[in-house]
Write a protein that holds these residues in place. Structure first.
Motif, PDB file in Angstrom:
ATOM      1  N   MET A   6       0.840  -1.193   0.000  1.00 32.12           N
ATOM      2  CA  MET A   6       0.000   0.000   0.000  1.00 32.12           C
ATOM      3  C   MET A   6       0.879   1.248   0.000  1.00 32.12           C
ATOM      4  N   LEU A   7       0.426   2.264  -0.708  1.00 33.75           N
ATOM      5  CA  LEU A   7       1.021   3.587  -0.683  1.00 33.75           C
ATOM      6  C   LEU A   7      -0.117   4.583  -0.600  1.00 33.75           C
ATOM      7  N   GLY A   8      -0.325   5.161   0.574  1.00 35.51           N
ATOM      8  CA  GLY A   8      -1.430   6.096   0.742  1.00 35.51           C
ATOM      9  C   GLY A   8      -2.743   5.446   0.357  1.00 35.51           C
ATOM     10  N   GLY A   9      -3.463   6.033  -0.593  1.00 36.50           N
ATOM     11  CA  GLY A   9      -4.751   5.509  -1.031  1.00 36.50           C
ATOM     12  C   GLY A   9      -4.663   4.447  -2.110  1.00 36.50           C
ATOM     13  N   ILE A  10      -3.461   4.022  -2.460  1.00 37.58           N
ATOM     14  CA  ILE A  10      -3.289   3.003  -3.499  1.00 37.58           C
ATOM     15  C   ILE A  10      -3.046   1.665  -2.814  1.00 37.58           C
ATOM     16  N   LEU A  11      -3.952   0.725  -3.039  1.00 38.03           N
ATOM     17  CA  LEU A  11      -3.844  -0.607  -2.451  1.00 38.03           C
ATOM     18  C   LEU A  11      -3.447  -1.593  -3.543  1.00 38.03           C
ATOM     19  N   PHE A  12      -2.250  -2.124  -3.435  1.00 37.39           N
ATOM     20  CA  PHE A  12      -1.782  -3.145  -4.371  1.00 37.39           C
ATOM     21  C   PHE A  12      -2.289  -4.486  -3.863  1.00 37.39           C
ATOM     22  N   GLN A  13      -3.072  -5.177  -4.696  1.00 41.01           N
ATOM     23  CA  GLN A  13      -3.694  -6.415  -4.248  1.00 41.01           C
ATOM     24  C   GLN A  13      -3.989  -7.346  -5.414  1.00 41.01           C
ATOM     25  N   THR A  84       1.598  15.068  -0.346  1.00 40.02           N
ATOM     26  CA  THR A  84       1.168  14.433   0.904  1.00 40.02           C
ATOM     27  C   THR A  84       2.012  13.203   1.196  1.00 40.02           C
ATOM     28  N   PRO A  85       2.663  13.154   2.368  1.00 36.01           N
ATOM     29  CA  PRO A  85       3.463  11.973   2.704  1.00 36.01           C
ATOM     30  C   PRO A  85       2.586  10.775   3.055  1.00 36.01           C
ATOM     31  N   ALA A  86       3.102   9.583   2.765  1.00 36.77           N
ATOM     32  CA  ALA A  86       2.367   8.352   3.049  1.00 36.77           C
ATOM     33  C   ALA A  86       3.363   7.242   3.387  1.00 36.77           C
ATOM     34  N   VAL A  87       2.886   6.264   4.113  1.00 37.62           N
ATOM     35  CA  VAL A  87       3.690   5.087   4.429  1.00 37.62           C
ATOM     36  C   VAL A  87       3.697   4.171   3.208  1.00 37.62           C
ATOM     37  N   LEU A  88       4.831   3.568   2.918  1.00 39.81           N
ATOM     38  CA  LEU A  88       4.940   2.575   1.855  1.00 39.81           C
ATOM     39  C   LEU A  88       5.089   1.215   2.520  1.00 39.81           C
ATOM     40  N   LEU A  89       4.099   0.358   2.282  1.00 42.81           N
ATOM     41  CA  LEU A  89       4.116  -0.998   2.831  1.00 42.81           C
ATOM     42  C   LEU A  89       4.234  -2.004   1.696  1.00 42.81           C
ATOM     43  N   ILE A  90       5.084  -2.992   1.893  1.00 42.73           N
ATOM     44  CA  ILE A  90       5.131  -4.141   1.007  1.00 42.73           C
ATOM     45  C   ILE A  90       4.889  -5.334   1.918  1.00 42.73           C
ATOM     46  N   GLY A  91       3.771  -6.010   1.696  1.00 44.20           N
ATOM     47  CA  GLY A  91       3.338  -7.011   2.663  1.00 44.20           C
ATOM     48  C   GLY A  91       3.016  -6.292   3.957  1.00 44.20           C
ATOM     49  N   ILE A  95       8.653   0.019   4.146  1.00 46.24           N
ATOM     50  CA  ILE A  95       9.910   0.248   3.436  1.00 46.24           C
ATOM     51  C   ILE A  95      10.496   1.528   4.020  1.00 46.24           C
ATOM     52  N   GLY A  96      11.662   1.408   4.610  1.00 48.74           N
ATOM     53  CA  GLY A  96      12.297   2.558   5.252  1.00 48.74           C
ATOM     54  C   GLY A  96      11.660   2.867   6.597  1.00 48.74           C
ATOM     55  N   GLN A  97      12.247   3.812   7.289  1.00 44.37           N
ATOM     56  CA  GLN A  97      11.760   4.197   8.617  1.00 44.37           C
ATOM     57  C   GLN A  97      10.803   5.369   8.571  1.00 44.37           C
ATOM     58  N   ASN A  98      10.822   6.108   7.466  1.00 41.20           N
ATOM     59  CA  ASN A  98      10.010   7.325   7.356  1.00 41.20           C
ATOM     60  C   ASN A  98       8.908   7.151   6.325  1.00 41.20           C
ATOM     61  N   GLN A  99       8.129   8.185   6.172  1.00 38.94           N
ATOM     62  CA  GLN A  99       7.105   8.192   5.135  1.00 38.94           C
ATOM     63  C   GLN A  99       7.750   8.562   3.802  1.00 38.94           C
ATOM     64  N   TRP A 100       6.943   8.515   2.751  1.00 35.97           N
ATOM     65  CA  TRP A 100       7.398   8.795   1.396  1.00 35.97           C
ATOM     66  C   TRP A 100       6.467   9.801   0.735  1.00 35.97           C
ATOM     67  N   SER A 124       5.136   4.873 -14.235  1.00 35.05           N
ATOM     68  CA  SER A 124       6.364   4.723 -13.470  1.00 35.05           C
ATOM     69  C   SER A 124       6.300   5.756 -12.348  1.00 35.05           C
ATOM     70  N   LEU A 125       6.446   5.292 -11.118  1.00 31.72           N
ATOM     71  CA  LEU A 125       6.341   6.172  -9.956  1.00 31.72           C
ATOM     72  C   LEU A 125       7.710   6.368  -9.316  1.00 31.72           C
ATOM     73  N   THR A 126       7.987   7.586  -8.916  1.00 31.47           N
ATOM     74  CA  THR A 126       9.211   7.908  -8.191  1.00 31.47           C
ATOM     75  C   THR A 126       8.818   8.477  -6.840  1.00 31.47           C
ATOM     76  N   LEU A 127       9.355   7.871  -5.793  1.00 27.23           N
ATOM     77  CA  LEU A 127       9.079   8.313  -4.430  1.00 27.23           C
ATOM     78  C   LEU A 127      10.371   8.746  -3.764  1.00 27.23           C
ATOM     79  N   LYS A 128      10.261   9.733  -2.891  1.00 29.80           N
ATOM     80  CA  LYS A 128      11.408  10.189  -2.121  1.00 29.80           C
ATOM     81  C   LYS A 128      11.040  10.134  -0.653  1.00 29.80           C
TER      82      LYS A 128
END
Length: 136
Positions: A6-13, A84-91, A95-100, A124-128
């Motif tokens: 998941m990245l913010g409102g985007i749910l990968f499923q 807007t920052p969001a948490v990046l979750l894989i499973g 990913i990382g300690q901070n938001q993206w 193609s998405l680029t996150l920082k």
């Protein structure tokens, strides 16, 4: 339903109704270095600290797999433009300690049907990495 991430409102499923996944996730972790010249010798390297991490990933949006490509592209564009920052979750793991923050979204409209109905696109998405405050 199997949640990929998941990245913010985007749910990968992946489910019997929808498949929204990504490919080629790449993470860049680097350090910030400076060099000082020394007369008659090699330069001296000094580690200044960590750089902000970056992540890139590709997403295929296909209406035949239960997603709405135009709606998701618009959501991604809003995320880029709002910062807007969001948490990046894989499973279940972050990913990382901070938001993206999503800093760039490049899109290719692969199939458009009658009346402008977008049925397949790639982005193609680029996150920082986003650090909200300086910890001293």
């Amino acid at each position: 339903m199997a949640v990929i991430g998941m990245l913010g409102g985007i749910l990968f499923q992946v489910s019997d109704r929808q498949v929204l996944n990504f490919s080629k996730l790449q993470r860049s972790v680097s350090g910030k270095w400076s060099q000082y010249d020394v007369l008659g010798r090699k330069a001296v390297s000094v580690f200044l600290g960590p750089e902000l991490q970056e992540v890139t990933l590709n997403v295929t949006l296909n209406a035949a797999l239960g997603v709405k490509p135009r709606q998701l592209l618009e959501l991604m564009a809003r995320m880029v433009e709002s910062g807007t920052p969001a948490v990046l979750l894989i499973g279940p793991r972050r990913i990382g300690q901070n938001q993206w923050v999503l800093t760039k979204s490049s899109e290719a409209w692969n199939r458009v049907y009658a009346h402008g109905e977008l049925v397949q696109a790639e982005t193609s998405l680029t996150l920082k990495e986003y650090v909200a405050e300086v910890i001293t």
